[in-house]
Design an enzyme around this catalytic site. Sequence first.
Site, short mmCIF file in Angstrom:
data_model
loop_
_atom_site.label_atom_id
_atom_site.label_comp_id
_atom_site.label_asym_id
_atom_site.label_seq_id
_atom_site.Cartn_x
_atom_site.Cartn_y
_atom_site.Cartn_z
N THR A 157 8.55 120.26 51.90
CA THR A 157 8.68 120.41 53.41
C THR A 157 9.92 121.13 53.43
O THR A 157 11.12 121.09 52.97
CB THR A 157 8.92 118.95 54.18
OG1 THR A 157 9.19 119.15 55.33
CG2 THR A 157 9.75 118.05 53.17
N TYR A 198 12.72 111.09 55.17
CA TYR A 198 11.74 111.85 54.77
C TYR A 198 11.90 113.12 53.98
O TYR A 198 11.58 113.25 52.80
CB TYR A 198 10.83 112.22 55.89
CG TYR A 198 9.90 113.39 55.90
CD1 TYR A 198 8.65 112.91 55.15
CD2 TYR A 198 9.81 114.77 56.21
CE1 TYR A 198 7.57 113.74 54.85
CE2 TYR A 198 8.93 115.76 55.96
CZ TYR A 198 7.58 115.11 55.49
OH TYR A 198 6.81 116.10 54.89
#
Length: 336
Positions: A124, A148
């Site tokens: 990501t 995250y």
Amino acid sequence: MPDQPKPFTVLVTGGAGYIGSHAVLALLDAGWRVVVLDNLVTGFRWAVPAEVAFVQGDIADMDLVGRTLAEHEIGAILHFAGSIVVPESVTDPLKYYRNNTAASRALIEAAVTAGVRHFIFSSTAATYGIPDEVPIREDMPTRPINPYGMSKLMTELMLGDVAAAHPLNYCALRYFNVAGADPQGRSGQSTAGATHLIKIAVEAAIGKRGHVGVFGTDYATPDGTGVRDYIHVSDLADAHVHALDHLVAHPRESLVMNCGYSRGFSVLEVLDTVDRVTNLTIERRIEPRRAGDPDRLVADNSRILATLPWRPRHAELEGIVRDALAWERKLAERSA
Ligand code: UDP
């Protein structure tokens, strides 16, 4: 169209989820044999095509994964399974280090034990945190600002070490803002309680919500709202198939690559596009900034363009919105 028989079967973890299900379609379209492993916590059984073998279970269940890898003679893993809600990662970091980092570690160990040669990982843009400049290149610093992003970066780092020690190569794809749906209407973003802008905007367009909050209008961007690089989920899925071909053709090479279009749209530009596509005017409500949102996140995609024959096929924002909208209407009909 499939050119020649594929040398092995591919395991897709999280293949019942949003991006994973599109990757399954892209693999099938390219002629791969596919097995999906998904625990169905956030995925949907119906999102997996009937011709695909489906195993319900957890990627951290090493016995189950080991059996699945052996039974289906898996040669590559595309690993999508994981938790993806950034604010939740802040309030429950251990869930992210369990579901993303620790579970990936178990999966990678099972892969090494079974002699799996290739591993493609859903990473990501959150691995970069707040970038010093945009567009962002892969060699810029990775300083995640939430668990995250950190949980994903830790998995990238593990893969680097594992690829150096074992006969496995990997590709970590750093996704920017994924949106849209399969243009043929076979899959789309179906999770309830969406937080992503385009999903929220098309929900508003079909009357599922009354307005769209604009989270901050004082960013250092032309119109003051956040700018993101929105990539069509089917282009992203194709990038995985090309990455797999590359790993197979270059077994000693591993890759980290951004997935985006090297261009950004602001929140207001996205909402204007939804208005244009629908001929409606979505109500916008100015709301406070969301914690941790950078002004601009735009990929420099020159590495993926130079490395793979991948080329964007759905880069127009209107098309992304149109496909997202068509899927949203389908979901609404289904639940009506
Ligand atoms: N955003 C917004 N309203 C929403 C959801 C998102 O204004 O209801 C903004 C958000 O602040 C960011 C951009 O839209 O600038 C994209 O946010 P999203 O949650 O879709 O993805 P992120 O970039 O956070 O991964």
